[in-house]
Design an enzyme around this catalytic site. Structure first.
Site, PDB file in Angstrom:
ATOM      1  N   LYS A  71      37.928  25.395  42.252  1.00 32.53           N
ATOM      2  CA  LYS A  71      38.289  25.363  40.829  1.00 32.53           C
ATOM      3  C   LYS A  71      39.503  24.473  40.534  1.00 32.53           C
ATOM      4  O   LYS A  71      39.653  23.974  39.425  1.00 32.53           O
ATOM      5  CB  LYS A  71      38.554  26.781  40.312  1.00 32.53           C
ATOM      6  N   ASP A 107      36.186  31.232  31.805  1.00 29.77           N
ATOM      7  CA  ASP A 107      36.512  32.620  32.208  1.00 29.77           C
ATOM      8  C   ASP A 107      37.179  33.382  31.054  1.00 29.77           C
ATOM      9  O   ASP A 107      36.810  34.519  30.742  1.00 29.77           O
ATOM     10  CB  ASP A 107      37.450  32.630  33.424  1.00 29.77           C
TER      11      ASP A 107
HETATM   12  P1  NAP Z   1      42.983  35.662  43.223  1.00 27.91           P
HETATM   13  O1  NAP Z   1      43.390  34.380  42.599  1.00 27.91           O
HETATM   14  O2  NAP Z   1      42.813  35.742  44.690  1.00 27.91           O
HETATM   15  O3  NAP Z   1      44.068  36.778  42.775  1.00 27.91           O
HETATM   16  C1  NAP Z   1      44.009  38.088  43.295  1.00 27.91           C
HETATM   17  C2  NAP Z   1      45.028  38.980  42.584  1.00 27.91           C
HETATM   18  O4  NAP Z   1      44.891  40.294  43.132  1.00 27.91           O
HETATM   19  C3  NAP Z   1      46.488  38.557  42.808  1.00 27.91           C
HETATM   20  O5  NAP Z   1      47.246  38.849  41.663  1.00 27.91           O
HETATM   21  C4  NAP Z   1      46.905  39.457  43.979  1.00 27.91           C
HETATM   22  O6  NAP Z   1      48.287  39.738  44.025  1.00 27.91           O
HETATM   23  C5  NAP Z   1      46.162  40.727  43.621  1.00 27.91           C
HETATM   24  N1  NAP Z   1      45.971  41.593  44.796  1.00 27.91           N
HETATM   25  C6  NAP Z   1      45.141  41.370  45.851  1.00 27.91           C
HETATM   26  N2  NAP Z   1      45.250  42.392  46.720  1.00 27.91           N
HETATM   27  C7  NAP Z   1      46.179  43.241  46.221  1.00 27.91           C
HETATM   28  C8  NAP Z   1      46.733  44.474  46.669  1.00 27.91           C
HETATM   29  N3  NAP Z   1      46.341  45.033  47.822  1.00 27.91           N
HETATM   30  N4  NAP Z   1      47.636  45.098  45.881  1.00 27.91           N
HETATM   31  C9  NAP Z   1      48.015  44.548  44.703  1.00 27.91           C
HETATM   32  N5  NAP Z   1      47.528  43.381  44.227  1.00 27.91           N
HETATM   33  C10 NAP Z   1      46.618  42.743  44.980  1.00 27.91           C
HETATM   34  O7  NAP Z   1      41.589  36.182  42.622  1.00 27.91           O
HETATM   35  P2  NAP Z   1      40.977  35.894  41.155  1.00 27.91           P
HETATM   36  O8  NAP Z   1      40.129  34.683  41.209  1.00 27.91           O
HETATM   37  O9  NAP Z   1      42.067  35.980  40.157  1.00 27.91           O
HETATM   38  O10 NAP Z   1      39.971  37.133  41.005  1.00 27.91           O
HETATM   39  C11 NAP Z   1      40.479  38.437  40.833  1.00 27.91           C
HETATM   40  C12 NAP Z   1      39.348  39.443  40.612  1.00 27.91           C
HETATM   41  O11 NAP Z   1      38.625  39.111  39.425  1.00 27.91           O
HETATM   42  C13 NAP Z   1      38.319  39.478  41.733  1.00 27.91           C
HETATM   43  O12 NAP Z   1      37.949  40.832  41.908  1.00 27.91           O
HETATM   44  C14 NAP Z   1      37.169  38.664  41.174  1.00 27.91           C
HETATM   45  O13 NAP Z   1      35.935  39.052  41.730  1.00 27.91           O
HETATM   46  C15 NAP Z   1      37.242  39.043  39.702  1.00 27.91           C
HETATM   47  N6  NAP Z   1      36.652  38.014  38.800  1.00 27.91           N
HETATM   48  C16 NAP Z   1      35.662  38.422  37.978  1.00 27.91           C
HETATM   49  C17 NAP Z   1      35.109  37.513  37.089  1.00 27.91           C
HETATM   50  C18 NAP Z   1      34.014  37.959  36.179  1.00 27.91           C
HETATM   51  O14 NAP Z   1      33.324  37.113  35.592  1.00 27.91           O
HETATM   52  N7  NAP Z   1      33.830  39.241  35.966  1.00 27.91           N
HETATM   53  C19 NAP Z   1      35.575  36.186  37.049  1.00 27.91           C
HETATM   54  C20 NAP Z   1      36.627  35.811  37.895  1.00 27.91           C
HETATM   55  C21 NAP Z   1      37.155  36.753  38.782  1.00 27.91           C
HETATM   56  P3  NAP Z   1      49.329  38.729  44.792  1.00 27.91           P
HETATM   57  O15 NAP Z   1      49.520  37.571  43.839  1.00 27.91           O
HETATM   58  O16 NAP Z   1      50.544  39.533  44.986  1.00 27.91           O
HETATM   59  O17 NAP Z   1      48.643  38.314  46.065  1.00 27.91           O
END
Ligand code: NAP
Length: 285
Positions: A71, A107
């Site tokens: 992305k 998104d």
């Molecule tokens: P990302 O960039 O990897 O960010 C992950 C986030 O989760 C970060 O803020 C991270 O915190 C936090 N995190 C991970 N493990 C954690 C823990 N054990 N305790 C507390 N915080 C934790 O991922 P993303 O792309 O933003 O996606 C996030 C979620 O949204 C995923 O579940 C993804 O499947 C979902 N999503 C859904 C859609 C949809 O269309 N429904 C679209 C996009 C994403 P740190 O910064 O501290 O590491």
């Protein structure tokens, strides 16, 4: 739809892509509307991306989606970007027009469209977002552009939340924005003030199905709208607690559908038949 000599290609690039629901979503919609397109997923990593994009351009593809880990990697290959995608700094949808690549990020618009679909208005609301990753960044920018009054971002790594705070404060100053450390003590007063409370962390998803950003439902109230970006499982612990407290509970399946619908409209100029696609992609939802 029969594939003919006129069929146009729309692609998904990313790694992995085998699990993606996008091919089923878009091909269902193309077939239903009788549009002569086919959507195919191609595994591509960052090193392969320039060759994959050059191939799609040479083959006159209509466009493509980019998913993890591409992305951001796609940005230097684009000719132009929508203002929101430029601000977010990531792109999930690309159109190819006369050989020019134009990037979009659907998104945030998908998330807000799904809220509207549930009768939830964003303008003037106070939103608490847990997590500050790529998805949170897209959501926060679009929420601020769409008139949210206040956004509080709570994250384990405070610096990432602060980075989103600085971005919004400098580009969309009408929206009040704050970054806080993710802890129960910090969250409690923010939950009390919020209209919408959103989980964008991976807590609640495999292999963390039993995890949740709040320990119980004691701080929740029925007027709160709670949304989780996760769609597998369809009901995370976060959303189970929301239901226990009588809140509106919305999972990530609608956001996935509406971000796809927005990409579909960008490529074809037509509305995706979202309810039909939902039944096909999420038959139990
Ligand atoms: P990302 O960039 O990897 O960010 C992950 C986030 O989760 C970060 O803020 C991270 O915190 C936090 N995190 C991970 N493990 C954690 C823990 N054990 N305790 C507390 N915080 C934790 O991922 P993303 O792309 O933003 O996606 C996030 C979620 O949204 C995923 O579940 C993804 O499947 C979902 N999503 C859904 C859609 C949809 O269309 N429904 C679209 C996009 C994403 P740190 O910064 O501290 O590491």
């Amino acid at each position: 739809m029969e594939i003919t000599g006129e069929t146009r290609l729309v692609a998904l690039l990313g790694d992995p892509v085998g699990h993606s629901l996008s091919p089923r979503m878009h091909n269902t919609a193309f077939a239903h509307l009788g549009l002569n397109y086919v959507y195919l997923a191609f595994r591509s990593n960052e090193a392969e991306l320039p060759a994959a994009v050059a191939a799609l351009r040479a083959l006159n593809a209509k466009g493509f989606n980019c998913t993890m880990p591409l992305k951001k990697a796609i940005l230097p290959l684009l000719d132009d970007m929508s203002p929101a995608a430029r601000m977010i700094g990531s792109v999930n949808t690309v159109t190819i027009e006369d050989g020019r690549l134009i990037g979009h990020n659907t998104d945030g618009t998908g998330f807000i469209h799904d809220l509207h679909n549930h009768g939830v208005e964003v303008k003037g609301t106070r939103i608490l977002i847990v997590g500050a990753g790529g998805a949170a960044r897209g959501l926060c920018v679009q929420l601020a552009l769409d008139g949210a009054a206040e956004i509080v971002i709570a994250n384990r790594s405070l610096e990432k939340a602060q980075s989103i705070r600085r971005l919004i404060a400098s580009h969309i100053p009408a929206c009040k924005v704050e970054a806080i450390q993710l802890s129960q003590g910090e969250l409690a007063p923010r939950i009390a003030e919020a209209d919408i409370f959103t989980n964008t962390t991976a807590l609640g998803m495999h292999p963390h199905e039993e995890a949740c950003v709040i320990p119980d439902s004691s701080l929740l109230r029925p007027s709160l709208v709670m949304t989780d970006l996760i769609y597998i499982p369809g009901k995370t612990v976060f959303l189970k607690l929301a239901e226990e407290a009588g809140c509106t509970a919305i999972n990530g399946s609608g956001m996935l559908l509406w971000q796809g619908a927005e990409a579909f409209r960008i490529w074809t100029g037509q509305d995706m038949p979202v309810e039909l696609v939902r039944k096909k992609v999420f038959p139990d939802n």
